[in-house]
Design a protein around this motif. Structure first.
Motif, PDB file in Angstrom:
ATOM      1  N   ARG A 701       0.850  -1.180   0.000  1.00 40.66           N
ATOM      2  CA  ARG A 701       0.000   0.000   0.000  1.00 40.66           C
ATOM      3  C   ARG A 701       0.888   1.233   0.000  1.00 40.66           C
ATOM      4  O   ARG A 701       1.871   1.307   0.736  1.00 40.66           O
ATOM      5  CB  ARG A 701      -0.906  -0.013   1.229  1.00 40.66           C
ATOM      6  CG  ARG A 701      -1.894   1.142   1.252  1.00 40.66           C
ATOM      7  CD  ARG A 701      -2.857   0.959   2.401  1.00 40.66           C
ATOM      8  NE  ARG A 701      -2.158   0.913   3.674  1.00 40.66           N
ATOM      9  CZ  ARG A 701      -1.810   2.022   4.360  1.00 40.66           C
ATOM     10  NH1 ARG A 701      -2.095   3.205   3.877  1.00 40.66           N
ATOM     11  NH2 ARG A 701      -1.180   1.930   5.516  1.00 40.66           N
ATOM     12  N   GLN A 744       0.173   0.621  -9.182  1.00 47.78           N
ATOM     13  CA  GLN A 744       0.536  -0.307  -8.115  1.00 47.78           C
ATOM     14  C   GLN A 744       2.036  -0.573  -8.072  1.00 47.78           C
ATOM     15  O   GLN A 744       2.552  -1.097  -7.079  1.00 47.78           O
ATOM     16  CB  GLN A 744      -0.200  -1.647  -8.285  1.00 47.78           C
ATOM     17  CG  GLN A 744      -1.689  -1.540  -8.113  1.00 47.78           C
ATOM     18  CD  GLN A 744      -2.400  -1.196  -9.433  1.00 47.78           C
ATOM     19  OE1 GLN A 744      -1.761  -0.740 -10.360  1.00 47.78           O
ATOM     20  NE2 GLN A 744      -3.708  -1.440  -9.476  1.00 47.78           N
ATOM     21  N   ASP A 745       2.746  -0.232  -9.151  1.00 49.06           N
ATOM     22  CA  ASP A 745       4.186  -0.508  -9.238  1.00 49.06           C
ATOM     23  C   ASP A 745       5.034   0.627  -8.684  1.00 49.06           C
ATOM     24  O   ASP A 745       6.246   0.609  -8.767  1.00 49.06           O
ATOM     25  CB  ASP A 745       4.566  -0.766 -10.705  1.00 49.06           C
ATOM     26  CG  ASP A 745       5.914  -1.453 -10.831  1.00 49.06           C
ATOM     27  OD1 ASP A 745       6.351  -2.094  -9.858  1.00 49.06           O
ATOM     28  OD2 ASP A 745       6.538  -1.336 -11.900  1.00 49.06           O
ATOM     29  N   THR A 761      -2.705  -4.659  -0.371  1.00 47.34           N
ATOM     30  CA  THR A 761      -2.496  -4.160  -1.729  1.00 47.34           C
ATOM     31  C   THR A 761      -3.467  -3.025  -2.005  1.00 47.34           C
ATOM     32  O   THR A 761      -4.674  -3.187  -1.889  1.00 47.34           O
ATOM     33  CB  THR A 761      -2.725  -5.284  -2.743  1.00 47.34           C
ATOM     34  OG1 THR A 761      -1.816  -6.334  -2.447  1.00 47.34           O
ATOM     35  CG2 THR A 761      -2.523  -4.786  -4.140  1.00 47.34           C
ATOM     36  N   SER A 762      -2.922  -1.900  -2.384  1.00 46.63           N
ATOM     37  CA  SER A 762      -3.778  -0.744  -2.700  1.00 46.63           C
ATOM     38  C   SER A 762      -3.000   0.201  -3.592  1.00 46.63           C
ATOM     39  O   SER A 762      -1.878   0.553  -3.276  1.00 46.63           O
ATOM     40  CB  SER A 762      -4.179  -0.005  -1.418  1.00 46.63           C
ATOM     41  OG  SER A 762      -4.915   1.153  -1.748  1.00 46.63           O
ATOM     42  N   PRO A 763      -3.563   0.554  -4.756  1.00 46.40           N
ATOM     43  CA  PRO A 763      -2.834   1.462  -5.648  1.00 46.40           C
ATOM     44  C   PRO A 763      -2.776   2.851  -5.054  1.00 46.40           C
ATOM     45  O   PRO A 763      -3.616   3.231  -4.246  1.00 46.40           O
ATOM     46  CB  PRO A 763      -3.687   1.442  -6.922  1.00 46.40           C
ATOM     47  CG  PRO A 763      -5.058   1.122  -6.437  1.00 46.40           C
ATOM     48  CD  PRO A 763      -4.894   0.212  -5.262  1.00 46.40           C
TER      49      PRO A 763
END
Length: 867
Positions: A701, A744-745, A761-763
């Motif tokens: 995140r 996200q990268d 996980t969080s863009p």
């Protein structure tokens, strides 16, 4: 000649002792304007004639005693470099055309008609002023505050005591008049152009016509049998501005009979130059045309001179400003010659300030093409550095290196150092370098030295500003014991009064000042040693701060082959303690040299490893680029296939409309088009960014990212700056490439060290790009319209707009272009309305607006693309 300010006599002695005149020779070679060169040559002649005094006049490059003035000089160098970036090279190249016009300006102010050379010199001055105004304007476009300050500094230096807006001005009326009237021939000689006035053009045309006519008549006479038989040669020439023929002296009767005029004879008297009656009228007409031309030329010069007189004051200010620019440019070039560094300048108002000269080199040696050994010097204000070591080891060179660096900084010249440089600006500099012996002045070596020591002591006794004192072999030329004691007393008094002192010596008393218990303020004294390679019998010129140096007199004498018995006797006379101290110092010096050699080896190894690392990084970058190229080719092929299909569907839809068949054909065409569009959208979302491997694990995140943020691209393990954010994609400028990756990268750079911890996980949140936003709204700035960001639809039929508009927008999205301009013209407004109606229907068009006046007004539409 620069006006002398508060420069003390002591400062002029310092300039002489440190070789400032030789440095000014290099400086003078960089000057280009004739007034600046003349002033320098006048000073140099006076300096040489007066034995380094020059009647007390300041040199053309004079150190200032004020820190604020020195800072402005360095800011002016930065401003001039900005000028050079925007075309200032041409301006500085024109400085060689500037000559002294002061006499011409004074004459024109008193209604004197100037000659053509003077008018041409004024024309060069005005043309250079026009170029100066252009460069000043260009240099201020789109600059940050720091750059604007440097531009203000160069303006202030050129304007002197005047206002830059009033001094640094173009004179368009005078410029246009002089440019129209004066031209230069191939060899650079000025002349009045035919375009200067219609009357001048007519007079010259008449003159040219008359010359052609008389040449034709003369040629015809030469071909005449009667005339040719009376001539000594078959040519015609001119005497006193009239065309004549060379007649034989024995044939004068023929010409007398034809009412010819005699204009003289040759040296031998065998040839008589005659003007036949046939040439009289043409010669008279030439004389009349010449007189008319001369009268018109004088009238034009009088008119131009009166115009110059009107602007005499402004021209004088401009001339002075360009000479000042010449000096700023010369300072810049001089600093560039030895790769100078801009120092941090400080006031000498407290002892917390320090003189810091990393890897300092001797300026004169560098200018002469040598590569001296560079040394690090650091000395706190109010402290003393005692440099010791063998003769020819570089003590005096080190002393002069420090002195020249300080004076160069005060003069506004970048100093020959490498790294962070700090230079206090001293109001007074006292030096004693070299032999001051003078029979004429009844000065011995010792009394000559003491005169400079006395000046420094008097200054600190009057509680003047803390000075810089540079003494080479202080208190020599007398009894060594008394000289050493006197030298110690002088140094202790100067340091106690707050002076910054650098001294070279062989006296052991001075070497012990830093460690002797009885010395007050001993923490203010520091030793330094210069090296000497006894095996090679040559100096190393390396300076080591923190330890004293041995004079190595016995060791040098032994290497030179002096008798061993003499050396043993000398050592016995010196005493065991002194011999042991000298041996100890030489041992310390040897160990110090060994450590320096090891340090150099480590630095060389470190540099080699750094080069290897750069090579590996470059190899990795090329590999990634090759991978990216292959993926980009695949992407381009897919896009090309899609556009081919889209074009085919549009053509078929158009054919159906033209044939009047099936009113729902366009609807079905849109349905047919939907599937490939969906495929392309999926391709865009799923295709990895060029040259970037997919991450194997879920990204952490991250904080929100915006334009200008420093971020790390996880898949590349590289940091860069965000230059665009759109539709879940982030464009990052890395060190050697620009890449667009999934949001996200990307993680903020400051958070990269925390990636090892588990996160959901969080863009990153998408923040609108401000570089596009500032082109919209009430304070919108205009877009630079170019071929790569615009589509010209002028002349396109309304029903064909979609066929060109949508593919253009698709290509812009693929190129990561957020901002495009559609050119549709004014016309009836129908085409504009079609374009804007279509833009409202497109989901990937965020906003659009009419053009601003600089963009073309309502004839264009500016489009902001985005999700």
């Amino acid at each position: 000649m620069p006006r002398r300010g508060r420069a003390s006599r002591g400062r002029h002695h310092a300039l002489r002792h440190l070789g400032w005149a030789e440095l000014c020779d290099y400086y003078g070679a960089e000057l280009r304007t004739q007034p600046a060169q003349a002033a320098y040559q006048e000073w140099a002649a006076a300096w040489a004639g007066e034995g380094g005094v020059a009647d007390g006049r300041d040199p053309p490059l004079m150190p200032t005693a004020r820190c604020d003035a020195a800072r402005q000089r360095f800011a002016a160098l930065d401003g001039l470099e900005r000028w050079l970036e925007v075309g200032g090279d041409e301006l500085c190249g024109r400085l060689g055309d500037i000559v002294d016009v002061s006499e011409a300006l004074r004459a024109s102010a008193h209604d004197v008609v100037l000659d053509l050379e003077a008018l041409a010199a004024v024309a060069d001055l005005v043309a250079t002023a026009r170029l100066l105004a252009t460069v000043r304007h260009r240099s201020r476009e789109h600059v940050i505050v720091e750059v604007r300050r440097s531009l203000d500094a160069v303006d202030a230096e050129l304007a002197g005591d005047g206002e830059p807006a009033q001094v640094l001005v173009a004179l368009p009326e005078l410029d246009e008049a002089l440019a129209r009237a004066i031209e230069r021939s191939d060899d650079g000689t000025p002349r009045l152009a035919d375009r200067a006035s219609p009357e001048l053009a007519r007079a010259r045309a008449e003159l040219a016509r008359s010359r052609r006519d008389i040449a034709s008549t003369a040629e015809r006479l030469l071909r005449s049998r009667d005339v040719a038989s009376a001539l000594s040669d078959k040519f015609w020439t001119e005497r006193d501005g009239r065309v004549v023929l060379p007649a034989r002296s024995d044939s004068l009767g023929y010409f007398h009979a034809n009412a010819s005029i005699v204009h003289g004879s040759s040296g031998s008297g065998q040839t008589i130059f005659v003007e036949p009656r046939e040439l009289l009228g043409a010669n008279n007409r030439i004389r009349e045309a010449v007189a008319r031309e001369a009268a018109e030329c004088r009238r034009i010069r009088a008119q131009l001179s009166a115009l110059v007189g009107r602007f005499a004051d402004a021209l004088a200010d401009l001339s002075t400003a360009l000479v000042r620019l010449d000096h700023v440019h010369a300072r810049l070039l001089l600093g560039r010659k030895f790769g100078g560094c801009t120092p941090i300048l400080t006031e000498v108002n407290n002892e917390a300030e320090s003189l810091v000269l990393p890897r300092a080199g001797h300026a004169l040696m560098l200018l002469a093409g040598a590569e001296p050994v560079r040394n690090d010097f650091e000395l706190q204000c109010g402290h003393a550095l005692v440099i010791s070591g063998p003769n020819a080891g570089g003590k005096t060179v080190s002393l002069k290196t420090i002195g020249l660096c300080v004076l160069l900084a005060a003069a506004g010249v970048r100093v020959p150092t490498i790294g962070r440089t700090v230079v206090p600006i001293y109001t007074h500099v006292f030096t004693d370098v070299g032999d001051e012996q003078s029979i004429a002045a009844s000065l011995s070596t010792f009394t000559g030295h003491m005169s400079h020591v006395r000046a420094a002591l008097r200054h600190v006794d009057r509680e003047g500003p803390p000075p810089l004192v540079l003494f080479d072999e202080v208190a020599v030329g007398t009894d060594p014991d008394q000289g050493a004691a006197l030298a110690e007393a002088v140094l202790r008094h100067l340091v106690g009064a707050g002076a910054t002192v650098v001294v070279t010596t062989h006296y052991d008393r001075l070497k012990l000042l830093a460690v002797a218990e009885h010395v007050e303020h001993r923490q203010r004294f520091h030793n330094a040693a210069v090296g000497f390679d006894l095996d090679k019998m040559q100096p190393t010129y390396r300076v080591d701060i923190g330890s004293p140096g041995s004079s190595s007199a016995f060791a040098v004498a032994r290497r030179l082959g002096l008798s061993p018995s003499v050396l043993r006797e000398a050592e016995r006379l010196l005493g065991t303690r002194e011999v042991q101290v000298d041996a100890l110092l030489r041992t310390v010096a040897a160990e110090r040299d060994a450590l320096a050699a090891a340090r150099d080896e480590i630095e060389a190894t470190r540099a080699k490893l750094a080069r290897r690392e750069r090579e590996l990084r470059e190899r990795e970058r090329r590999s990634l680029e090759k991978l990216g190229t292959r993926r980009q080719r695949a992407m381009a092929a897919a896009v090309s296939e899609f556009h081919a299909l889209e074009d085919e569907i549009r053509r078929r839809r158009k054919d159906l409309r033209r044939a009047g068949l099936d009113p729902d054909a366009s609807l079905r065409a849109d349905e047919l088009l939907g599937e490939p569009k969906a495929k392309l959208s999926a391709l865009r979302e799923n295709a990895p960014a060029a040259g970037k491997p997919r991450a194997a694990a879920a990204p952490p995140r991250a904080e929100p990212v915006a334009l200008g943020d420093r971020v790390r691209v996880r898949s590349l393990d590289a940091e860069g700056e965000v230059v665009g954010v759109r539709r879940g994609k982030v464009t990052v400028q890395l060190a050697l490439m620009r890449t667009t990756v999934a949001a996200q990268d990307v993680v903020p750079a400051q958070a990269s060290g925390r990636e090892g911890r588990s996160h959901a996980t969080s863009p990153p949140q998408v923040v609108p790009t401000v570089n596009v936003a500032h082109h919209f709204g009430a304070d919108a700035s205009p877009v630079d319209v170019g071929f790569d960001n615009s589509l010209d639809l002028r002349g396109v039929r309304a029903e064909e707009v979609g066929d060109q508009l949508e593919p253009f927008l698709d290509r812009a999205l693929l190129r990561d272009q957020d901002l495009v301009v559609i050119l549709h013209g004014h016309g009836s407004g129908a085409l504009r309305n079609v374009v804007r109606d279509r833009l409202r229907q497109l989901s990937h068009v965020r906003r659009h607006r009419s053009g601003l006046p600089p963009e073309g007004g309502d004839a264009v539409t500016v489009v902001w693309l985005g999700g």
